[in-house]
Enzyme design. Structure first.
Site, PDB file in Angstrom:
ATOM      1  N   ASN A   1       0.880  -1.178   0.000  1.00  0.00           N
ATOM      2  CA  ASN A   1       0.000   0.000   0.000  1.00  0.00           C
ATOM      3  C   ASN A   1       0.911   1.220   0.000  1.00  0.00           C
ATOM      4  OD1 ASN A   1      -1.771   2.050   0.473  1.00  0.00           O
ATOM      5  ND2 ASN A   1      -2.394   1.372   2.517  1.00  0.00           N
TER       6      ASN A   1
ATOM      7  N   GLU B   1      -6.827   4.606   7.896  1.00  0.00           N
ATOM      8  CA  GLU B   1      -6.526   6.028   7.666  1.00  0.00           C
ATOM      9  C   GLU B   1      -7.710   6.731   7.009  1.00  0.00           C
ATOM     10  OE1 GLU B   1      -2.769   5.469   5.662  1.00  0.00           O
ATOM     11  OE2 GLU B   1      -1.921   4.761   7.544  1.00  0.00           O
TER      12      GLU B   1
ATOM     13  N   LYS C   1       0.081   4.253  -0.183  1.00  0.00           N
ATOM     14  CA  LYS C   1      -0.533   5.437   0.452  1.00  0.00           C
ATOM     15  C   LYS C   1      -0.292   6.657  -0.440  1.00  0.00           C
ATOM     16  CE  LYS C   1      -0.157   3.045   4.812  1.00  0.00           C
ATOM     17  NZ  LYS C   1      -0.021   3.081   6.251  1.00  0.00           N
TER      18      LYS C   1
ATOM     19  N   SER D   1       3.447  -2.561  10.257  1.00  0.00           N
ATOM     20  CA  SER D   1       4.892  -2.713  10.543  1.00  0.00           C
ATOM     21  C   SER D   1       5.470  -4.060  10.111  1.00  0.00           C
ATOM     22  CB  SER D   1       5.173  -2.437  12.025  1.00  0.00           C
ATOM     23  OG  SER D   1       4.877  -1.084  12.331  1.00  0.00           O
TER      24      SER D   1
ATOM     25  N   GLY E   1       2.834   1.831  10.889  1.00  0.00           N
ATOM     26  CA  GLY E   1       3.893   2.846  10.807  1.00  0.00           C
ATOM     27  C   GLY E   1       4.611   3.116  12.114  1.00  0.00           C
TER      28      GLY E   1
ATOM     29  N   GLY F   1       2.900  -1.338   4.195  1.00  0.00           N
ATOM     30  CA  GLY F   1       2.978   0.091   3.878  1.00  0.00           C
ATOM     31  C   GLY F   1       4.404   0.500   3.558  1.00  0.00           C
TER      32      GLY F   1
ATOM     33  N   GLU G   1      -5.408  -5.034  10.345  1.00  0.00           N
ATOM     34  CA  GLU G   1      -4.374  -4.033  10.591  1.00  0.00           C
ATOM     35  C   GLU G   1      -4.642  -3.312  11.911  1.00  0.00           C
ATOM     36  OE1 GLU G   1      -2.364  -2.826   6.571  1.00  0.00           O
ATOM     37  OE2 GLU G   1      -3.967  -1.414   7.046  1.00  0.00           O
TER      38      GLU G   1
END
Ligand code: 13P
Length: 248
Positions: free
Chosen positions: A10, A95, A12, A209, A170, A230, A164
């Protein structure tokens, strides 16, 4: 049941024309692992160029609107993503649930729209740190899943779930392996309860992560059928070792 693993990146809000070389590098190196499905979900505006750059490699979007078309300024429909060359999309990422205040019903409507259009879907669920610390993670995530997933798993396109934990995204923190196992088993039970036998073949990805250094032990857990990655998906040097870990 052992399912073929899916490792999806992803990106983002990262990615410009100058990153197409990196996408090509990821797609080329991923070919070394035919036993793993690999995909990259990039910003909508990069989908068409990315898909042209890597024919045959799965490029996805990160969100779709639930409507087919209409007066929705700034939004992207499932058929637009498909038309641009995407084969999948993420829906319900935390998000977006947080910043865009997307609720379960809206996420479900997005999943329906994408699947009906022929786009594979990665539908995200996950708990906050407060919920985890309060001891309610499993119940909260299973309830969120129950309210967000489509009524029927479709045969035209594939539904996958990404667990997630919000506090793991992150941050470099991840749940313990028994915590991941407990959550994925609970998600599997709910999928089988809702979909019957078909629920056993819905892939459940872990996200938050994931790195080369922890991917092996995460992939060894029962009912972890891949990862949604990510930060570590932005560079082939970080991402491909995760694909290699999924290949076993
Ligand atoms: P990180 O891998 O950067 O923690 O992000 C996870 C994620 O949100 C993927 O959708």
């Amino acid at each position: 049941m052992t399912l073929k693993k899916l490792v999806a990146g992803n990106w983002k809000m990262h990615g410009l024309s100058s990153d197409l070389d990196e996408i090509q590098s990821i797609a080329t190196q991923a070919q070394r692992y035919p036993g793993v499905d690999v995909a990259l979900c990039v910003p909508a505006i990069l989908v068409e160029r990315a898909a042209r750059a890597v024919p045959g490699f799965a490029i996805g979007g990160q969100d779709v609107h639930h409507a087919e078309k209409g007066a929705h300024t700034g939004c992207t429909s499932a058929s637009m993503l498909l038309d641009a060359g995407a084969s999948l999309t993420i829906v319900g990422h935390s998000e977006r649930r947080d910043a865009q205040r997307e609720g379960d019903a809206e996420v479900q409507a997005k999943a329906h729209a994408a699947l009906a259009c022929g786009l594979n879907v990665i539908l995200c669920v996950g708990e906050s740190l407060q919920v985890r610390e309060g001891g309610n993670a499993v119940r909260t995530v299973v309830d969120q899943l129950d309210a967000s997933i489509p009524h029927d798993p479709t045969e035209e396109a594939e539904l996958a779930i990404a667990y997630e934990p919000i506090w793991a995204i992150g941050t470099g923190k991840i749940p313990t392996m028994p915590e991941i196992a407990e959550m994925h088993a609970a998600i599997r039970n709910k999928l089988v309860e809702r979909y019957g036998d078909a629920g056993a073949s819905v892939r459940i990805l872990y996200g938050g992560s994931v790195k080369a250094s922890n991917a092996g032990e995460i992939f060894a857990i029962q009912d972890v059928d891949g990862a949604l990655v990510g930060g570590a998906s932005l560079k082939a040097a970080d991402f491909i070792p995760i694909v290699a870990a999924a290949a076993g």
